[in-house]
Design a protein around this motif. Structure first.
Motif, PDB file in Angstrom:
ATOM      1  N   GLY A 116     -70.355  63.468 -42.493  1.00  0.00           N
ATOM      2  CA  GLY A 116     -70.853  62.142 -42.160  1.00  0.00           C
ATOM      3  C   GLY A 116     -71.339  61.981 -40.735  1.00  0.00           C
ATOM      4  N   ASP A 117     -71.179  62.996 -39.898  1.00  0.00           N
ATOM      5  CA  ASP A 117     -71.643  62.904 -38.509  1.00  0.00           C
ATOM      6  C   ASP A 117     -73.168  62.865 -38.452  1.00  0.00           C
ATOM      7  N   ASN A 118     -73.703  61.997 -37.598  1.00  0.00           N
ATOM      8  CA  ASN A 118     -75.154  62.023 -37.426  1.00  0.00           C
ATOM      9  C   ASN A 118     -75.555  63.273 -36.655  1.00  0.00           C
ATOM     10  N   ASP A 119     -76.851  63.527 -36.574  1.00  0.00           N
ATOM     11  CA  ASP A 119     -77.313  64.796 -35.999  1.00  0.00           C
ATOM     12  C   ASP A 119     -76.918  64.957 -34.540  1.00  0.00           C
ATOM     13  N   ASP A 120     -77.021  63.895 -33.762  1.00  0.00           N
ATOM     14  CA  ASP A 120     -76.671  64.014 -32.340  1.00  0.00           C
ATOM     15  C   ASP A 120     -75.195  64.364 -32.164  1.00  0.00           C
ATOM     16  N   THR A 121     -74.343  63.685 -32.926  1.00  0.00           N
ATOM     17  CA  THR A 121     -72.908  63.952 -32.833  1.00  0.00           C
ATOM     18  C   THR A 121     -72.583  65.367 -33.295  1.00  0.00           C
ATOM     19  N   ALA A 122     -73.185  65.755 -34.429  1.00  0.00           N
ATOM     20  CA  ALA A 122     -72.901  67.083 -34.974  1.00  0.00           C
ATOM     21  C   ALA A 122     -73.370  68.176 -34.034  1.00  0.00           C
ATOM     22  N   ALA A 123     -74.562  68.014 -33.438  1.00  0.00           N
ATOM     23  CA  ALA A 123     -75.078  69.030 -32.520  1.00  0.00           C
ATOM     24  C   ALA A 123     -74.183  69.146 -31.286  1.00  0.00           C
ATOM     25  N   ALA A 124     -73.690  68.018 -30.787  1.00  0.00           N
ATOM     26  CA  ALA A 124     -72.781  68.060 -29.644  1.00  0.00           C
ATOM     27  C   ALA A 124     -71.483  68.768 -30.017  1.00  0.00           C
ATOM     28  N   ARG A 125     -71.009  68.529 -31.235  1.00  0.00           N
ATOM     29  CA  ARG A 125     -69.777  69.182 -31.677  1.00  0.00           C
ATOM     30  C   ARG A 125     -69.995  70.681 -31.906  1.00  0.00           C
ATOM     31  N   LEU A 126     -71.224  71.091 -32.173  1.00  0.00           N
ATOM     32  CA  LEU A 126     -71.505  72.525 -32.279  1.00  0.00           C
ATOM     33  C   LEU A 126     -71.251  73.201 -30.935  1.00  0.00           C
ATOM     34  N   VAL A 127     -71.779  72.625 -29.877  1.00  0.00           N
ATOM     35  CA  VAL A 127     -71.598  73.230 -28.551  1.00  0.00           C
ATOM     36  C   VAL A 127     -70.125  73.250 -28.168  1.00  0.00           C
ATOM     37  N   SER A 128     -69.431  72.119 -28.333  1.00  0.00           N
ATOM     38  CA  SER A 128     -68.009  72.084 -27.976  1.00  0.00           C
ATOM     39  C   SER A 128     -67.195  73.001 -28.882  1.00  0.00           C
ATOM     40  N   GLY A 129     -67.610  73.136 -30.158  1.00  0.00           N
ATOM     41  CA  GLY A 129     -66.917  74.047 -31.067  1.00  0.00           C
ATOM     42  C   GLY A 129     -67.077  75.497 -30.664  1.00  0.00           C
ATOM     43  N   LEU A 130     -68.262  75.872 -30.188  1.00  0.00           N
ATOM     44  CA  LEU A 130     -68.481  77.241 -29.731  1.00  0.00           C
ATOM     45  C   LEU A 130     -67.669  77.530 -28.474  1.00  0.00           C
ATOM     46  N   GLU A 131     -67.567  76.537 -27.593  1.00  0.00           N
ATOM     47  CA  GLU A 131     -66.741  76.712 -26.398  1.00  0.00           C
ATOM     48  C   GLU A 131     -65.273  76.910 -26.782  1.00  0.00           C
ATOM     49  N   ALA A 132     -64.803  76.109 -27.741  1.00  0.00           N
ATOM     50  CA  ALA A 132     -63.412  76.236 -28.181  1.00  0.00           C
ATOM     51  C   ALA A 132     -63.174  77.577 -28.863  1.00  0.00           C
ATOM     52  N   LEU A 133     -64.139  78.031 -29.633  1.00  0.00           N
ATOM     53  CA  LEU A 133     -64.003  79.323 -30.309  1.00  0.00           C
ATOM     54  C   LEU A 133     -63.886  80.442 -29.281  1.00  0.00           C
ATOM     55  N   ASN A 134     -64.702  80.392 -28.238  1.00  0.00           N
ATOM     56  CA  ASN A 134     -64.602  81.403 -27.182  1.00  0.00           C
ATOM     57  C   ASN A 134     -63.221  81.402 -26.539  1.00  0.00           C
ATOM     58  N   ARG A 135     -62.683  80.203 -26.313  1.00  0.00           N
ATOM     59  CA  ARG A 135     -61.336  80.141 -25.727  1.00  0.00           C
ATOM     60  C   ARG A 135     -60.299  80.741 -26.682  1.00  0.00           C
ATOM     61  N   ASP A 136     -60.399  80.384 -27.959  1.00  0.00           N
ATOM     62  CA  ASP A 136     -59.417  80.860 -28.936  1.00  0.00           C
ATOM     63  C   ASP A 136     -59.481  82.367 -29.119  1.00  0.00           C
ATOM     64  N   LEU A 137     -60.673  82.942 -28.939  1.00  0.00           N
ATOM     65  CA  LEU A 137     -60.847  84.379 -29.124  1.00  0.00           C
ATOM     66  C   LEU A 137     -60.819  85.138 -27.793  1.00  0.00           C
ATOM     67  N   SER A 138     -60.418  84.444 -26.731  1.00  0.00           N
ATOM     68  CA  SER A 138     -60.249  85.072 -25.404  1.00  0.00           C
ATOM     69  C   SER A 138     -61.508  85.776 -24.924  1.00  0.00           C
ATOM     70  N   VAL A 139     -62.654  85.119 -25.109  1.00  0.00           N
ATOM     71  CA  VAL A 139     -63.915  85.677 -24.618  1.00  0.00           C
ATOM     72  C   VAL A 139     -63.977  85.497 -23.103  1.00  0.00           C
ATOM     73  N   PRO A 140     -64.105  86.572 -22.333  1.00  0.00           N
ATOM     74  CA  PRO A 140     -64.137  86.447 -20.873  1.00  0.00           C
ATOM     75  C   PRO A 140     -65.497  85.989 -20.371  1.00  0.00           C
ATOM     76  N   THR A 141     -65.523  85.389 -19.201  1.00  0.00           N
ATOM     77  CA  THR A 141     -66.776  85.172 -18.504  1.00  0.00           C
ATOM     78  C   THR A 141     -67.254  86.511 -17.948  1.00  0.00           C
ATOM     79  N   PRO A 142     -68.502  86.610 -17.513  1.00  0.00           N
ATOM     80  CA  PRO A 142     -68.934  87.861 -16.871  1.00  0.00           C
ATOM     81  C   PRO A 142     -68.045  88.252 -15.691  1.00  0.00           C
ATOM     82  N   ALA A 143     -67.607  87.265 -14.907  1.00  0.00           N
ATOM     83  CA  ALA A 143     -66.742  87.573 -13.767  1.00  0.00           C
ATOM     84  C   ALA A 143     -65.401  88.109 -14.229  1.00  0.00           C
ATOM     85  N   ALA A 144     -64.816  87.455 -15.234  1.00  0.00           N
ATOM     86  CA  ALA A 144     -63.522  87.908 -15.739  1.00  0.00           C
ATOM     87  C   ALA A 144     -63.636  89.287 -16.381  1.00  0.00           C
TER      88      ALA A 144
END
Length: 392
Positions: A312-340
């Motif tokens: 039921g999310d509109n496109d703007d909300t869903a697209a924003a949740r895609l970006v935040s979801g990818l960030e959360a996935l990286n945290r959960d999977l311990s993806v390092p930054t280039p520096a780390a």
């Protein structure tokens, strides 16, 4: 509408499928394989999963195991030399993306000669000297069913995209049981690689109805299973789902192409030797945020399929949740930054302009919904370094 869809002539997908490898060769009248693999597969004994069914069938087998992560033109040339002194009728790529990509490149170089750089995209590498049978042992690259291979030019320090029907395997044997021993870091990196393939295939300017269906299915499977496969390596259902998703995503991007993430990822691998899936993961949130304005509805639907957004999310909300979801996935999977990861800041900064130039030259950014300038790519590399994407 006009489209051109290419896939292996046979896809054998099943738990334990590798035990049918000799039967697959027999279907095509093949009996003299050169198995292309890597030192770990030999040293760990995992290559026996490939060799034993061939030995039981009485086939003449030889092994080339000098492949390396991020395959190089030097290794491919050594493989072709091995081909020239033997009597082989096919190549079996057994392992992760690197052995499979090496086998593909060997077939292409053996057919046409010269140097590997002679076949760099946009050249159409449509000829292969021998058929390739691909047996993946990771759920990620999708190389078992694509018309691409990526080879590093060691003289120019450049990862080259090589594309054409000469890189398309004749058959793929997709057996999720081969992934049970894959460690969590590799599971995470290859899983995000698959997710990137599916997402980029779906938003690519070259997407088509068949690639869309495969990409959406792959995203749903990955969203539901990647964390489980990472946390529970022996969870058969999660491993099977991730393996199927990798193949679906491979078929999708092979026929619609990847985009900006891959264009920017290859230079990171070439210059800093970051595994391909991991460099994709480092880039994915920031580049998705940059790209959303070019195809908001598509990114929104991707978010819903992955499970980051609700129906039921509109496109703007869903697209924003895609970006935040990818960030959360990286945290959960311990993806390092280039520096780390250990990359030197001065080295990264000093290479940004060159990496941007190489990214654009690959052609992949041109498929992106929002096509960046070289200056914008440099800005994205800078954002990824600072961790801006992960801190919002």
């Amino acid at each position: 509408m006009s489209m051109n869809f290419a896939s292996p002539r046979m896809l054998l997908v099943a738990g334990g499928a590798v035990r049918q490898l000799a039967d697959v060769l027999a279907r095509f009248g093949l009996s003299r394989p050169l198995v292309v693999t890597d030192p770990f597969m030999v040293g760990s004994g995992h290559v026996r999963h490939c060799l034993e069914p061939l030995e039981r069938a009485g086939l003449a087998i030889a092994v080339f195991s000098d492949t390396v992560s991020d395959p190089t033109d030097i290794v491919v040339e050594a493989g072709v030399e091995r081909l020239e002194v033997g009597d082989y009728d096919c190549l079996i790529g057994f392992g992760g993306g690197s052995p499979i990509d090496t086998a593909k490149a060997m077939a292409i170089l053996a057919a046409g000669g010269g140097k590997m750089r002679d076949y760099k995209a946009p050249f159409a590498a449509d000829k292969g000297a021998l058929p390739v049978i691909a047996v993946p042992t990771t759920a990620g690259t999708g190389s078992e069913c694509t018309r691409f291979t990526v080879i590093t030019d060691t003289e120019r320090d450049e990862k080259m995209l090589i594309a054409g029907l000469g890189a398309l395997p004749l058959a793929a044997v997709v057996d999720y049981e081969l992934t049970f021993s894959v460690p969590p870091r590799t599971t995470a990196d290859t899983g995000i690689d698959s997710l990137t393939h599916a997402l980029e295939a779906y938003v690519s300017k070259r997407a088509n109805p068949i690639s869309d269906a495969l990409a959406l299915s792959a995203m749903a499977l990955i969203g539901a299973n990647i964390r489980t496969a990472y946390a529970e390596p022996h969870n058969a259902a999660a491993r099977e789902a991730m393996m199927l998703a990798a193949t679906e995503a491979g078929l999708a991007f092979s026929n619609s192409s990847v985009a900006l993430v891959h264009g920017m990822s290859r230079p990171i691998g070439a210059h800093f030797h970051v595994p391909h899936g991991l460099s994709n993961a480092m880039l994915l949130p920031a580049i998705t945020r940059f790209s959303v304005p070019g195809a908001a509805a598509r990114y929104a639907e991707a978010a819903r399929r992955i499970g980051f957004a609700r129906d039921g999310d509109n496109d703007d909300t869903a697209a924003a949740r895609l970006v935040s979801g990818l960030e959360a996935l990286n945290r959960d999977l311990s993806v390092p930054t280039p520096a780390a990861y250990g990359i030197d800041e001065a080295a990264w900064t000093g290479k940004m302009a060159l990496m941007a130039e190489q990214a654009l030259a690959s052609g992949s950014p041109g498929n992106n919904p929002r096509v960046p300038s070289a200056e914008e790519i440099v800005g994205l590399y800078r954002e990824v370094w600072t961790g801006a994407a992960a801190n919002r």
